[in-house]
Motif scaffolding. Structure first.
Motif, PDB file in Angstrom:
ATOM      1  N   VAL A   1       0.639  -1.392  -0.233  1.00 17.67           N
ATOM      2  CA  VAL A   1      -0.112   0.035  -0.363  1.00 17.67           C
ATOM      3  C   VAL A   1       0.683   1.047  -0.324  1.00 17.67           C
ATOM      4  O   VAL A   1       0.582   2.610  -0.811  1.00 17.67           O
ATOM      5  N   ALA A   2       1.929   0.968   0.661  1.00 24.37           N
ATOM      6  CA  ALA A   2       3.209   2.952   0.912  1.00 24.37           C
ATOM      7  C   ALA A   2       3.573   2.166  -0.588  1.00 24.37           C
ATOM      8  O   ALA A   2       4.094   3.834  -0.861  1.00 24.37           O
ATOM      9  N   VAL A   3       3.696   1.724  -1.092  1.00 26.26           N
ATOM     10  CA  VAL A   3       4.678   2.070  -2.785  1.00 26.26           C
ATOM     11  C   VAL A   3       3.456   2.284  -3.105  1.00 26.26           C
ATOM     12  O   VAL A   3       4.047   3.464  -4.353  1.00 26.26           O
ATOM     13  N   PHE A   4       2.226   1.572  -3.388  1.00 24.57           N
ATOM     14  CA  PHE A   4       1.276   2.052  -3.765  1.00 24.57           C
ATOM     15  C   PHE A   4       1.029   3.934  -3.844  1.00 24.57           C
ATOM     16  O   PHE A   4       0.713   4.420  -5.023  1.00 24.57           O
ATOM     17  N   VAL A   5       1.170   4.360  -2.709  1.00 28.76           N
ATOM     18  CA  VAL A   5       0.628   5.696  -2.477  1.00 28.76           C
ATOM     19  C   VAL A   5       1.651   6.169  -2.835  1.00 28.76           C
ATOM     20  O   VAL A   5       2.002   7.390  -3.455  1.00 28.76           O
ATOM     21  N   MET A   6       2.819   5.985  -3.043  1.00 31.55           N
ATOM     22  CA  MET A   6       4.189   6.540  -3.329  1.00 31.55           C
ATOM     23  C   MET A   6       4.698   6.867  -4.355  1.00 31.55           C
ATOM     24  O   MET A   6       5.105   7.327  -5.510  1.00 31.55           O
ATOM     25  N   ASN A   7       4.176   5.260  -5.338  1.00 32.78           N
ATOM     26  CA  ASN A   7       4.034   5.328  -6.869  1.00 32.78           C
ATOM     27  C   ASN A   7       2.925   6.434  -7.207  1.00 32.78           C
ATOM     28  O   ASN A   7       3.611   7.175  -8.183  1.00 32.78           O
TER      29      ASN A   7
ATOM     30  N   LEU B   1       5.016  -3.956  -6.714  1.00 34.87           N
ATOM     31  CA  LEU B   1       3.659  -2.754  -6.755  1.00 34.87           C
ATOM     32  C   LEU B   1       2.632  -3.440  -7.796  1.00 34.87           C
ATOM     33  O   LEU B   1       2.554  -4.373  -7.901  1.00 34.87           O
ATOM     34  N   HIS B   2       1.905  -2.035  -8.031  1.00 35.80           N
ATOM     35  CA  HIS B   2       0.529  -2.477  -8.348  1.00 35.80           C
ATOM     36  C   HIS B   2       0.152  -1.731  -9.807  1.00 35.80           C
ATOM     37  O   HIS B   2       0.514  -0.442  -9.556  1.00 35.80           O
ATOM     38  N   SER B   3      -0.833  -2.269 -10.799  1.00 39.40           N
ATOM     39  CA  SER B   3      -1.317  -0.736 -11.759  1.00 39.40           C
ATOM     40  C   SER B   3      -2.368   0.223 -11.542  1.00 39.40           C
ATOM     41  O   SER B   3      -2.662   0.502 -12.359  1.00 39.40           O
ATOM     42  N   GLY B   4      -2.548  -0.783 -10.775  1.00 38.26           N
ATOM     43  CA  GLY B   4      -4.250   0.523  -9.598  1.00 38.26           C
ATOM     44  C   GLY B   4      -4.830   0.101  -8.844  1.00 38.26           C
ATOM     45  O   GLY B   4      -4.475  -0.969  -8.204  1.00 38.26           O
ATOM     46  N   TRP B   5      -6.285   1.172  -7.989  1.00 41.80           N
ATOM     47  CA  TRP B   5      -6.646   0.667  -7.045  1.00 41.80           C
ATOM     48  C   TRP B   5      -7.599  -0.676  -6.745  1.00 41.80           C
ATOM     49  O   TRP B   5      -6.909  -1.835  -6.300  1.00 41.80           O
ATOM     50  N   PRO B   6      -8.078  -0.711  -7.933  1.00 40.10           N
ATOM     51  CA  PRO B   6      -8.984  -2.717  -8.322  1.00 40.10           C
ATOM     52  C   PRO B   6      -7.543  -3.744  -7.743  1.00 40.10           C
ATOM     53  O   PRO B   6      -7.934  -4.943  -7.573  1.00 40.10           O
ATOM     54  N   HIS B   7      -6.302  -3.270  -8.938  1.00 39.33           N
ATOM     55  CA  HIS B   7      -5.456  -4.443  -9.148  1.00 39.33           C
ATOM     56  C   HIS B   7      -4.612  -4.987  -7.471  1.00 39.33           C
ATOM     57  O   HIS B   7      -4.405  -5.752  -7.053  1.00 39.33           O
ATOM     58  N   LEU B   8      -4.476  -3.605  -6.790  1.00 38.23           N
ATOM     59  CA  LEU B   8      -3.806  -3.726  -5.382  1.00 38.23           C
ATOM     60  C   LEU B   8      -4.407  -4.114  -4.070  1.00 38.23           C
ATOM     61  O   LEU B   8      -4.367  -5.473  -3.600  1.00 38.23           O
ATOM     62  N   LEU B   9      -5.945  -3.810  -3.988  1.00 36.98           N
ATOM     63  CA  LEU B   9      -7.549  -4.299  -3.501  1.00 36.98           C
ATOM     64  C   LEU B   9      -7.571  -5.979  -3.646  1.00 36.98           C
ATOM     65  O   LEU B   9      -7.000  -6.406  -2.687  1.00 36.98           O
ATOM     66  N   MET B  10      -7.884  -6.432  -5.232  1.00 35.71           N
ATOM     67  CA  MET B  10      -7.983  -7.912  -5.044  1.00 35.71           C
ATOM     68  C   MET B  10      -6.782  -8.584  -4.878  1.00 35.71           C
ATOM     69  O   MET B  10      -7.205  -9.283  -3.556  1.00 35.71           O
ATOM     70  N   ASN B  11      -5.559  -8.100  -4.521  1.00 36.64           N
ATOM     71  CA  ASN B  11      -4.408  -8.977  -3.830  1.00 36.64           C
ATOM     72  C   ASN B  11      -4.441  -8.741  -2.619  1.00 36.64           C
ATOM     73  O   ASN B  11      -3.412  -9.452  -2.201  1.00 36.64           O
ATOM     74  N   MET B  12      -4.549  -7.668  -2.070  1.00 39.84           N
ATOM     75  CA  MET B  12      -4.270  -7.634  -0.664  1.00 39.84           C
ATOM     76  C   MET B  12      -5.162  -8.379  -0.225  1.00 39.84           C
ATOM     77  O   MET B  12      -5.206  -8.653   1.334  1.00 39.84           O
ATOM     78  N   PHE B  13      -6.156  -8.011  -0.740  1.00 41.83           N
ATOM     79  CA  PHE B  13      -7.679  -9.274   0.256  1.00 41.83           C
ATOM     80  C   PHE B  13      -6.719 -10.089   0.140  1.00 41.83           C
ATOM     81  O   PHE B  13      -7.536 -11.043   0.928  1.00 41.83           O
ATOM     82  N   ALA B  14      -6.540 -11.042  -0.881  1.00 40.44           N
ATOM     83  CA  ALA B  14      -6.024 -12.364  -1.250  1.00 40.44           C
ATOM     84  C   ALA B  14      -5.384 -12.970  -0.509  1.00 40.44           C
ATOM     85  O   ALA B  14      -4.977 -13.565   0.708  1.00 40.44           O
ATOM     86  N   LEU B  15      -4.434 -11.382   0.298  1.00 41.99           N
ATOM     87  CA  LEU B  15      -3.004 -11.980   0.647  1.00 41.99           C
ATOM     88  C   LEU B  15      -3.638 -11.913   2.329  1.00 41.99           C
ATOM     89  O   LEU B  15      -3.389 -12.377   2.839  1.00 41.99           O
ATOM     90  N   PHE B  16      -4.157 -10.993   2.426  1.00 43.53           N
ATOM     91  CA  PHE B  16      -4.675 -10.573   4.008  1.00 43.53           C
ATOM     92  C   PHE B  16      -5.584 -12.324   4.437  1.00 43.53           C
ATOM     93  O   PHE B  16      -5.188 -12.816   5.141  1.00 43.53           O
ATOM     94  N   LEU B  17      -5.954 -12.889   3.019  1.00 42.89           N
ATOM     95  CA  LEU B  17      -7.188 -14.227   3.595  1.00 42.89           C
ATOM     96  C   LEU B  17      -5.901 -15.292   3.522  1.00 42.89           C
ATOM     97  O   LEU B  17      -6.873 -16.248   4.066  1.00 42.89           O
ATOM     98  N   LEU B  18      -5.182 -15.530   2.879  1.00 42.14           N
ATOM     99  CA  LEU B  18      -4.396 -16.662   2.765  1.00 42.14           C
ATOM    100  C   LEU B  18      -3.297 -16.231   3.871  1.00 42.14           C
ATOM    101  O   LEU B  18      -3.101 -17.482   4.210  1.00 42.14           O
ATOM    102  N   GLY B  19      -2.619 -15.256   3.566  1.00 41.03           N
ATOM    103  CA  GLY B  19      -1.527 -15.066   4.337  1.00 41.03           C
ATOM    104  C   GLY B  19      -1.819 -15.132   6.342  1.00 41.03           C
ATOM    105  O   GLY B  19      -1.449 -16.032   7.830  1.00 41.03           O
ATOM    106  N   SER B  20      -3.320 -14.841   6.825  1.00 37.98           N
ATOM    107  CA  SER B  20      -3.644 -14.979   8.046  1.00 37.98           C
ATOM    108  C   SER B  20      -3.306 -16.368   7.897  1.00 37.98           C
ATOM    109  O   SER B  20      -3.668 -16.606   9.577  1.00 37.98           O
TER     110      SER B  20
END
Length: 213
Positions: A11-17, A48-67
């Motif tokens: 998320v930080a890298v996305f905002v910085m980008n 890195l991510h190409s847009g908010w939908p791309h970021l949110l989709m990957n981060m949601f999956a990361l949260f579920l699987l990572g948890s």
């Protein structure tokens, strides 16, 4: 918690980008044409991510699987699996890219999808190890894999590469031989050599692929 740290970095890298006008994506995205001279791109692209939908989709999956996976794999195994799956995704992009085709050889690839698919593969292995039902995971995995093949501009190569690396490492990380009368080794008995072998294998595949260009 490692999962939240990884999410925070992405998320930080996305905002910085965005604040830098896309500089990070244009500089640190992975391209097969640049991987030999700039090998860090194999991993930087995963943050890195190409847009908010791309970021949110990957981060949601990361949260579920990572948890679910972080408590099972714990510490360095979880981090190693995530990073090597991300690396495996980039290596797969390289393997399937056509050096004679400027589009596939120079097209920038970004996203944590390779690492996330590595978590998918690991989660399936962990569920199998404990005898849990894996039907839901297989259905979800099948849908996501098909999505990568059917929708343009999505790197199915990174998905497949990450998935294979994650599943293979999870098999080693959760391996416990069951032999009567023989003490079971600790969970780390195969973890270190498997991690080293996977790293060497991915580097060797990369070197071989570039030598054939």
């Amino acid at each position: 918690m490692i999962t939240f740290t990884l999410i925070g970095i992405c998320v930080a890298v996305f905002v910085m980008n965005g604040a830098l006008g896309g500089y990070l994506n244009s500089t640190f995205a992975y391209r097969p044409s640049l991987g030999e001279s700039e090998p860090w791109l194999f991993l930087t692209a995963a943050f890195l991510h190409s847009g908010w939908p791309h970021l949110l989709m990957n981060m949601f999956a990361l949260f579920l699987l990572g948890s679910a996976l972080e408590p099972a794999l714990k510490g360095w195994r979880y981090i190693a699996l995530y990073l090597l799956a991300a690396l495996g995704g980039s290596v797969a992009v390289l393997v399937f890219a056509d050096a004679a085709d400027p589009y596939s050889w120079s097209w920038p690839v970004v996203g944590a999808s390779g690492a996330v698919f590595g978590l998918f593969g690991a989660y399936f292995v962990v569920l199998r190890r404990i005898g849990a039902d894996t039907t839901g995971v297989l259905v979800l995995l099948g849908i996501n894999l098909a999505y990568g093949f059917l929708v343009p501009m999505i790197s199915w190569q990174a998905h497949v590469g990450g998935l294979l690396v994650g599943a293979i490492l999870a098999l080693a990380y959760t391996h416990r031989p069951h032999r009567r009368g023989v003490p079971q080794p600790s969970r780390t008995s195969l973890a270190v050599p498997a991690t080293v072998i996977m790293t060497v294998a991915l580097v060797a595949i990369t070197v071989l692929r570039y030598s054939l260009v």
